[in-house]
Design an enzyme around this catalytic site. Structure first.
Site, PDB file in Angstrom:
ATOM      1  N   LYS A  13      48.939 -27.786 -41.465  1.00 40.69           N
ATOM      2  CA  LYS A  13      49.116 -28.107 -42.892  1.00 40.69           C
ATOM      3  C   LYS A  13      47.775 -28.250 -43.608  1.00 40.69           C
ATOM      4  O   LYS A  13      47.678 -27.914 -44.789  1.00 40.69           O
ATOM      5  CB  LYS A  13      50.026 -29.326 -43.093  1.00 40.69           C
ATOM      6  CG  LYS A  13      49.464 -30.645 -42.635  1.00 40.69           C
ATOM      7  CD  LYS A  13      50.524 -31.736 -42.753  1.00 40.69           C
ATOM      8  CE  LYS A  13      50.159 -32.965 -41.951  1.00 40.69           C
ATOM      9  NZ  LYS A  13      48.928 -33.640 -42.322  1.00 40.69           N
ATOM     10  N   ARG A 161      38.922 -35.949 -32.816  1.00 35.36           N
ATOM     11  CA  ARG A 161      39.331 -37.216 -33.431  1.00 35.36           C
ATOM     12  C   ARG A 161      39.708 -38.220 -32.343  1.00 35.36           C
ATOM     13  O   ARG A 161      40.322 -37.848 -31.352  1.00 35.36           O
ATOM     14  CB  ARG A 161      40.527 -36.978 -34.359  1.00 35.36           C
ATOM     15  CG  ARG A 161      40.110 -36.431 -35.696  1.00 35.36           C
ATOM     16  CD  ARG A 161      41.277 -35.995 -36.517  1.00 35.36           C
ATOM     17  NE  ARG A 161      42.404 -36.921 -36.543  1.00 35.36           N
ATOM     18  CZ  ARG A 161      43.478 -36.748 -37.280  1.00 35.36           C
ATOM     19  NH1 ARG A 161      43.572 -35.701 -38.061  1.00 35.36           N
ATOM     20  NH2 ARG A 161      44.462 -37.608 -37.251  1.00 35.36           N
ATOM     21  N   ARG A 172      52.150 -40.286 -31.915  1.00 35.07           N
ATOM     22  CA  ARG A 172      52.232 -39.942 -33.342  1.00 35.07           C
ATOM     23  C   ARG A 172      53.402 -38.993 -33.627  1.00 35.07           C
ATOM     24  O   ARG A 172      54.004 -39.028 -34.697  1.00 35.07           O
ATOM     25  CB  ARG A 172      50.903 -39.358 -33.815  1.00 35.07           C
ATOM     26  CG  ARG A 172      49.855 -40.466 -34.003  1.00 35.07           C
ATOM     27  CD  ARG A 172      48.436 -39.995 -33.758  1.00 35.07           C
ATOM     28  NE  ARG A 172      48.020 -38.970 -34.670  1.00 35.07           N
ATOM     29  CZ  ARG A 172      47.207 -37.944 -34.332  1.00 35.07           C
ATOM     30  NH1 ARG A 172      46.764 -37.820 -33.110  1.00 35.07           N
ATOM     31  NH2 ARG A 172      46.857 -37.065 -35.235  1.00 35.07           N
TER      32      ARG A 172
HETATM   33  P1  AMP Z   1      46.419 -37.655 -40.279  1.00 39.61           P
HETATM   34  O1  AMP Z   1      45.011 -37.221 -40.525  1.00 39.61           O
HETATM   35  O2  AMP Z   1      47.330 -37.206 -41.375  1.00 39.61           O
HETATM   36  O3  AMP Z   1      46.902 -37.302 -38.917  1.00 39.61           O
HETATM   37  O4  AMP Z   1      46.410 -39.270 -40.370  1.00 39.61           O
HETATM   38  C1  AMP Z   1      45.660 -40.047 -39.448  1.00 39.61           C
HETATM   39  C2  AMP Z   1      46.302 -41.406 -39.283  1.00 39.61           C
HETATM   40  O5  AMP Z   1      46.228 -42.134 -40.535  1.00 39.61           O
HETATM   41  C3  AMP Z   1      47.783 -41.393 -38.936  1.00 39.61           C
HETATM   42  O6  AMP Z   1      48.040 -41.211 -37.561  1.00 39.61           O
HETATM   43  C4  AMP Z   1      48.227 -42.766 -39.435  1.00 39.61           C
HETATM   44  O7  AMP Z   1      47.832 -43.792 -38.542  1.00 39.61           O
HETATM   45  C5  AMP Z   1      47.413 -42.925 -40.713  1.00 39.61           C
HETATM   46  N1  AMP Z   1      48.151 -42.384 -41.885  1.00 39.61           N
HETATM   47  C6  AMP Z   1      47.931 -41.209 -42.528  1.00 39.61           C
HETATM   48  N2  AMP Z   1      48.790 -41.034 -43.547  1.00 39.61           N
HETATM   49  C7  AMP Z   1      49.587 -42.144 -43.544  1.00 39.61           C
HETATM   50  C8  AMP Z   1      50.703 -42.579 -44.327  1.00 39.61           C
HETATM   51  N3  AMP Z   1      51.186 -41.837 -45.341  1.00 39.61           N
HETATM   52  N4  AMP Z   1      51.262 -43.774 -44.028  1.00 39.61           N
HETATM   53  C9  AMP Z   1      50.801 -44.538 -43.043  1.00 39.61           C
HETATM   54  N5  AMP Z   1      49.772 -44.192 -42.249  1.00 39.61           N
HETATM   55  C10 AMP Z   1      49.171 -43.016 -42.481  1.00 39.61           C
END
Ligand code: AMP
Length: 215
Positions: A13, A161, A172
């Site tokens: 995405k 990461r 996740r």
């Molecule tokens: P991502 O880069 O989108 O994988 O986000 C990294 C981490 O940030 C996720 O695994 C969550 O712990 C937190 N996170 C990101 N977006 C959200 C959201 N909308 N609500 C809650 N936690 C979030």
């Protein structure tokens, strides 16, 4: 045009968001990136967010998302359309996100869902590296051949990461299935959903998104 893009870990995405930004001149709001930046800061909030996203691998609270999103949207010129990457990630955030959009004079036009099977997510994430300098997404075995190489684009240091371990991805993905898929269903019912198959080549996924957005 204001878009939201959702998809499990490794669905591509972020890559599709970058292509949509170029095509439609949108501004990018990447909530995960914004949170990871907060988590790096040696502040009480930074330490708290680091514990949630990198140690417990859980979602941060809805009011933190609302605050971060309002801040990010306030930095973008009112005339610019946006693509929001990574929220709402659970049903409780739907109103928070819609309110934040409203406050910035926007409404969500379409929600793109890039779907791939969980087995594919795990394979892709184990190969995912990022440049710490230019943030470029890099794939092990394609863009770089080991984790000690420099970024092929800017020469910066590359890293995986801290939440991209196999156990971290599985956790996740569970959260995604239990908490985020109901959000996807909400937007399906609202007739705002654009569903695409993320197993295709990057350009094919992009063509499918554009064709469905412009239908
Ligand atoms: P991502 O880069 O989108 O994988 O986000 C990294 C981490 O940030 C996720 O695994 C969550 O712990 C937190 N996170 C990101 N977006 C959200 C959201 N909308 N609500 C809650 N936690 C979030």
């Amino acid at each position: 045009m204001n878009l939201v893009i959702l998809g499990p870990q490794g669905s591509g995405k972020g890559t599709q968001a970058d292509l949509l930004i170029k095509k439609y001149g949108l501004s990018h709001v990447d909530i995960g990136l914004a949170l990871r930046n907060v988590a790096k800061a040696a502040t009480p909030l930074g330490e708290k967010i680091n514990e949630i996203i990198n140690v417990r691998k859980e979602l941060v609270s809805d009011h933190v998302i609302a605050e971060v999103l309002e801040h990010e949207l306030s930095q973008i010129p009112a005339k610019s359309g946006v693509i929001l990457d990574g929220a709402p990630r659970r049903v409780g955030q739907i109103d928070e996100v819609e309110n934040a959009f409203k406050k910035s004079g926007r409404r969500i036009d379409k929600v793109i869902h890039v779907h791939i099977p969980e087995t594919e997510s795990v394979i892709r994430i184990s190969k995912r590296y990022n440049c710490t300098q230019c943030q470029m997404h890099l794939i092990l075995g394609k863009d770089v051949h080991n984790g000690d190489e420099a970024c092929p684009s800017c020469g910066g240091r590359i890293e995986q990461r801290p939440d991209d371990t196999v156990a971290g991805v599985r956790k996740r993905l569970h959260v995604y299935r239990d908490e985020t898929l109901p959000v996807v269903e909400h937007y399906r019912q609202q007739k705002k959903l654009v569903e695409v198959n993320g197993l295709q080549r990057v350009d094919q996924v992009f063509q499918e998104i554009v064709a469905k957005l412009e239908k």
